[in-house]
Scaffold this motif. Structure first.
Motif, PDB file in Angstrom:
ATOM      1  N   LEU A  58       0.856  -1.177   0.000  1.00  0.00           N
ATOM      2  CA  LEU A  58       0.000   0.000   0.000  1.00  0.00           C
ATOM      3  C   LEU A  58       0.894   1.231   0.000  1.00  0.00           C
ATOM      4  CD1 LEU A  58      -2.812  -0.929   2.551  1.00  0.00           C
ATOM      5  CD2 LEU A  58      -3.129  -0.362   0.142  1.00  0.00           C
ATOM      6  N   ALA A  59       0.641   2.141  -0.943  1.00  0.00           N
ATOM      7  CA  ALA A  59       1.516   3.309  -1.087  1.00  0.00           C
ATOM      8  C   ALA A  59       0.691   4.534  -1.429  1.00  0.00           C
ATOM      9  CB  ALA A  59       2.557   3.046  -2.175  1.00  0.00           C
ATOM     10  N   ASP A  60       1.248   5.702  -1.127  1.00  0.00           N
ATOM     11  CA  ASP A  60       0.650   6.965  -1.546  1.00  0.00           C
ATOM     12  C   ASP A  60       1.185   7.323  -2.923  1.00  0.00           C
ATOM     13  OD1 ASP A  60      -0.904   7.589   0.776  1.00  0.00           O
ATOM     14  OD2 ASP A  60       0.961   8.034   1.827  1.00  0.00           O
ATOM     15  N   ILE A  61       0.288   7.509  -3.868  1.00  0.00           N
ATOM     16  CA  ILE A  61       0.670   7.866  -5.227  1.00  0.00           C
ATOM     17  C   ILE A  61      -0.184   9.057  -5.673  1.00  0.00           C
ATOM     18  CG2 ILE A  61       1.358   5.494  -5.763  1.00  0.00           C
ATOM     19  CD1 ILE A  61      -1.221   5.219  -7.396  1.00  0.00           C
ATOM     20  N   PRO A  62       0.204   9.757  -6.745  1.00  0.00           N
ATOM     21  CA  PRO A  62      -0.574  10.919  -7.194  1.00  0.00           C
ATOM     22  C   PRO A  62      -1.991  10.521  -7.610  1.00  0.00           C
ATOM     23  CG  PRO A  62       1.620  10.932  -8.165  1.00  0.00           C
ATOM     24  CD  PRO A  62       1.469   9.604  -7.490  1.00  0.00           C
ATOM     25  N   ASP A  63      -2.934  11.429  -7.378  1.00  0.00           N
ATOM     26  CA  ASP A  63      -4.311  11.196  -7.816  1.00  0.00           C
ATOM     27  C   ASP A  63      -4.366  11.156  -9.340  1.00  0.00           C
ATOM     28  OD1 ASP A  63      -4.898  11.418  -5.155  1.00  0.00           O
ATOM     29  OD2 ASP A  63      -6.056  13.279  -5.331  1.00  0.00           O
ATOM     30  N   PRO A  64      -5.138  10.244  -9.907  1.00  0.00           N
ATOM     31  CA  PRO A  64      -5.298  10.232 -11.369  1.00  0.00           C
ATOM     32  C   PRO A  64      -6.241  11.344 -11.822  1.00  0.00           C
ATOM     33  CG  PRO A  64      -6.681   8.558 -10.394  1.00  0.00           C
ATOM     34  CD  PRO A  64      -5.909   9.170  -9.254  1.00  0.00           C
ATOM     35  N   ALA A  65      -6.133  11.705 -13.087  1.00  0.00           N
ATOM     36  CA  ALA A  65      -7.058  12.659 -13.704  1.00  0.00           C
ATOM     37  C   ALA A  65      -7.790  11.949 -14.834  1.00  0.00           C
ATOM     38  CB  ALA A  65      -6.307  13.869 -14.231  1.00  0.00           C
ATOM     39  N   PRO A  66      -9.081  12.182 -14.995  1.00  0.00           N
ATOM     40  CA  PRO A  66      -9.818  11.489 -16.053  1.00  0.00           C
ATOM     41  C   PRO A  66      -9.466  12.028 -17.426  1.00  0.00           C
ATOM     42  CG  PRO A  66     -11.252  13.088 -14.979  1.00  0.00           C
ATOM     43  CD  PRO A  66      -9.954  13.071 -14.200  1.00  0.00           C
ATOM     44  N   GLY A  67      -9.323  11.098 -18.395  1.00  0.00           N
ATOM     45  CA  GLY A  67      -9.172  11.494 -19.780  1.00  0.00           C
ATOM     46  C   GLY A  67     -10.497  11.955 -20.352  1.00  0.00           C
ATOM     47  N   PRO A  68     -10.510  12.375 -21.617  1.00  0.00           N
ATOM     48  CA  PRO A  68     -11.745  12.908 -22.215  1.00  0.00           C
ATOM     49  C   PRO A  68     -12.929  11.959 -22.156  1.00  0.00           C
ATOM     50  CG  PRO A  68      -9.858  13.363 -23.619  1.00  0.00           C
ATOM     51  CD  PRO A  68      -9.375  12.444 -22.547  1.00  0.00           C
ATOM     52  N   ASP A  69     -12.674  10.641 -22.255  1.00  0.00           N
ATOM     53  CA  ASP A  69     -13.759   9.654 -22.279  1.00  0.00           C
ATOM     54  C   ASP A  69     -13.887   8.893 -20.967  1.00  0.00           C
ATOM     55  OD1 ASP A  69     -14.446  10.114 -25.061  1.00  0.00           O
ATOM     56  OD2 ASP A  69     -12.547   9.113 -25.535  1.00  0.00           O
ATOM     57  N   GLU A  70     -13.302   9.435 -19.914  1.00  0.00           N
ATOM     58  CA  GLU A  70     -13.263   8.731 -18.631  1.00  0.00           C
ATOM     59  C   GLU A  70     -14.027   9.494 -17.553  1.00  0.00           C
ATOM     60  OE1 GLU A  70      -8.974   6.451 -18.912  1.00  0.00           O
ATOM     61  OE2 GLU A  70      -9.044   8.441 -17.984  1.00  0.00           O
ATOM     62  N   VAL A  71     -14.291   8.769 -16.466  1.00  0.00           N
ATOM     63  CA  VAL A  71     -14.807   9.386 -15.246  1.00  0.00           C
ATOM     64  C   VAL A  71     -13.826   9.078 -14.118  1.00  0.00           C
ATOM     65  CG1 VAL A  71     -17.243   9.363 -15.881  1.00  0.00           C
ATOM     66  CG2 VAL A  71     -16.246   7.339 -14.786  1.00  0.00           C
ATOM     67  N   LEU A  72     -13.733   9.996 -13.182  1.00  0.00           N
ATOM     68  CA  LEU A  72     -12.943   9.776 -11.976  1.00  0.00           C
ATOM     69  C   LEU A  72     -13.891   9.324 -10.885  1.00  0.00           C
ATOM     70  CD1 LEU A  72     -10.099  10.005 -10.666  1.00  0.00           C
ATOM     71  CD2 LEU A  72     -10.776  12.310  -9.914  1.00  0.00           C
ATOM     72  N   VAL A  73     -13.619   8.135 -10.344  1.00  0.00           N
ATOM     73  CA  VAL A  73     -14.507   7.534  -9.359  1.00  0.00           C
ATOM     74  C   VAL A  73     -13.802   7.448  -8.010  1.00  0.00           C
ATOM     75  CG1 VAL A  73     -15.845   5.477  -8.730  1.00  0.00           C
ATOM     76  CG2 VAL A  73     -15.706   6.199 -11.123  1.00  0.00           C
ATOM     77  N   GLU A  74     -14.482   7.943  -6.975  1.00  0.00           N
ATOM     78  CA  GLU A  74     -14.045   7.697  -5.609  1.00  0.00           C
ATOM     79  C   GLU A  74     -14.497   6.284  -5.253  1.00  0.00           C
ATOM     80  OE1 GLU A  74     -14.395  10.366  -1.725  1.00  0.00           O
ATOM     81  OE2 GLU A  74     -16.290   9.352  -2.202  1.00  0.00           O
ATOM     82  N   VAL A  75     -13.535   5.394  -5.062  1.00  0.00           N
ATOM     83  CA  VAL A  75     -13.847   3.976  -4.875  1.00  0.00           C
ATOM     84  C   VAL A  75     -14.278   3.732  -3.428  1.00  0.00           C
ATOM     85  CG1 VAL A  75     -12.986   1.614  -5.058  1.00  0.00           C
ATOM     86  CG2 VAL A  75     -12.156   3.371  -6.651  1.00  0.00           C
ATOM     87  N   HIS A  76     -15.463   3.183  -3.266  1.00  0.00           N
ATOM     88  CA  HIS A  76     -15.945   2.817  -1.937  1.00  0.00           C
ATOM     89  C   HIS A  76     -15.654   1.349  -1.620  1.00  0.00           C
ATOM     90  CE1 HIS A  76     -18.782   6.353  -0.915  1.00  0.00           C
ATOM     91  NE2 HIS A  76     -17.953   6.735  -1.880  1.00  0.00           N
ATOM     92  N   ALA A  77     -15.670   0.492  -2.643  1.00  0.00           N
ATOM     93  CA  ALA A  77     -15.387  -0.929  -2.454  1.00  0.00           C
ATOM     94  C   ALA A  77     -14.842  -1.495  -3.753  1.00  0.00           C
ATOM     95  CB  ALA A  77     -16.646  -1.689  -2.033  1.00  0.00           C
TER      96      ALA A  77
END
Length: 309
Positions: free
Chosen positions: A17-36
């Protein structure tokens, strides 16, 4: 963000488990806060390098494919999802990363989560559902009165398959350990076969469809239970022997399609109660290594799910 990462093909000890940079969504993507996020055997098989002929990774890699969560940003081309939508789905084969607090994923592979189920339940069902439906709805077309044998009925794919076949009016035989016999019967199996102590070829006969998730010797012996003109569908089964003992049996190894239509079909089946999620064990994200350790025994009942949020 925190994510479960590895820097090369490795065993369990190579993950962290590591801290890494937050991803950014591409034009055809969504950024999802993962709950599970669900854990599937393919997750650790790919990580270990067992499937390099199909999946070549770029490192460092974030593990995981199944997810359920909330959209927090959308790409410039996305018009059918918005911030705040609660979604679930499976990452396509060329893009992993659900075992993280955030994931940028193609909008076309996630759908709206049914309100009847939790994030934990939604994260357990998309990959197994897409896999089972490819075998049993798109390839085999299960119908009322058919006789179906499902191997490894207590696993995630097997549990979905049993429920689906029963909802279509089939008579269902399922192999499972003695300890899981009641579990697969509750899912709808008419006959639970203890594969450790009972020869399934002596119990099942005149079978229309075998769903082979095992391969190897089990695959070859399954020819014995199929009726003339029967079908053996192989998905997640390895290896598939080249030998074919009978010419009157059709063997199919279809490819799973990852798209919103498949996810929406799963949601429909849940809402009509044809199938329900089969959650086995839930782990906190901080205990992800223990979750993978259980998956790698190949004896988990139902789906293993990580609680991310």
């Amino acid at each position: 963000m925190r994510a479960l990462v590895y820097d090369d093909y490795c065993d369990l000890q190579g993950m962290r488990l590591a801290d890494i940079p937050d991803p950014a969504p591409g034009p055809d993507e969504v950024l999802v806060e993962v709950h599970a996020a669900g854990i599937n055997p393919i997750d650790w098989k790919v990580r270990a390098g067992h499937m390099r002929a199909r999946f070549e990774l770029e490192f460092p890699d974030v593990a995981g494919r199944d997810l359920s969560g909330v959209v927090v940003a959308v790409g410039s081309n996305v018009t059918d999802l918005k911030e705040g939508d609660t979604v679930f789905g499976t990452c396509p084969p060329n893009r992993w990363g659900s075992h993280a607090e955030l994931i940028a994923v193609e909008a076309s592979v996630v759908g709206i989560k049914p309100p009847e189920i939790s994030h934990i339940e939604a994260a357990s069902i998309s990959l197994v559902g897409l896999t089972a439906l490819t075998a049993l709805e798109k390839t085999a077309t299960i119908q009322n009165g058919m006789r179906v044998l499902v191997h490894a009925g207590a696993g995630g794919v097997g549990a979905f398959a049993i429920q689906y076949c029963k909802s279509r009016g089939a008579t269902v035989f399922a192999t499972a350990s003695a300890g899981n016999a009641d579990f697969v019967r509750r899912l709808g199996a008419d006959e639970a076969i203890d594969y450790r102590n009972v020869d399934f070829t002596e119990v099942a006969s005149d079978i229309d469809v075998v769903y082979d998730t095992m391969g190897g010797e089990t695959h070859l012996r399954s020819y014995n239970v199929l009726k003339p003109g029967g079908l053996m569908v192989c998905l997640n089964a390895e290896p598939i022997p080249d030998e074919k003992p009978r010419d009157d049996i059709r063997v199919e190894t279809p490819l799973v399609q990852y798209d919103r239509a498949g996810v929406e079909r799963i949601a429909q089946l849940i809402q009509t109660r044809a199938v329900q999620p089969s959650v086995g064990t839930v782990f906190f994200f901080s205990d992800a290594m223990d979750a993978y350790r259980l998956s790698e025994t190949n004896h988990a009942r139902g789906k293993i799910v990580l609680r991310i949020k």
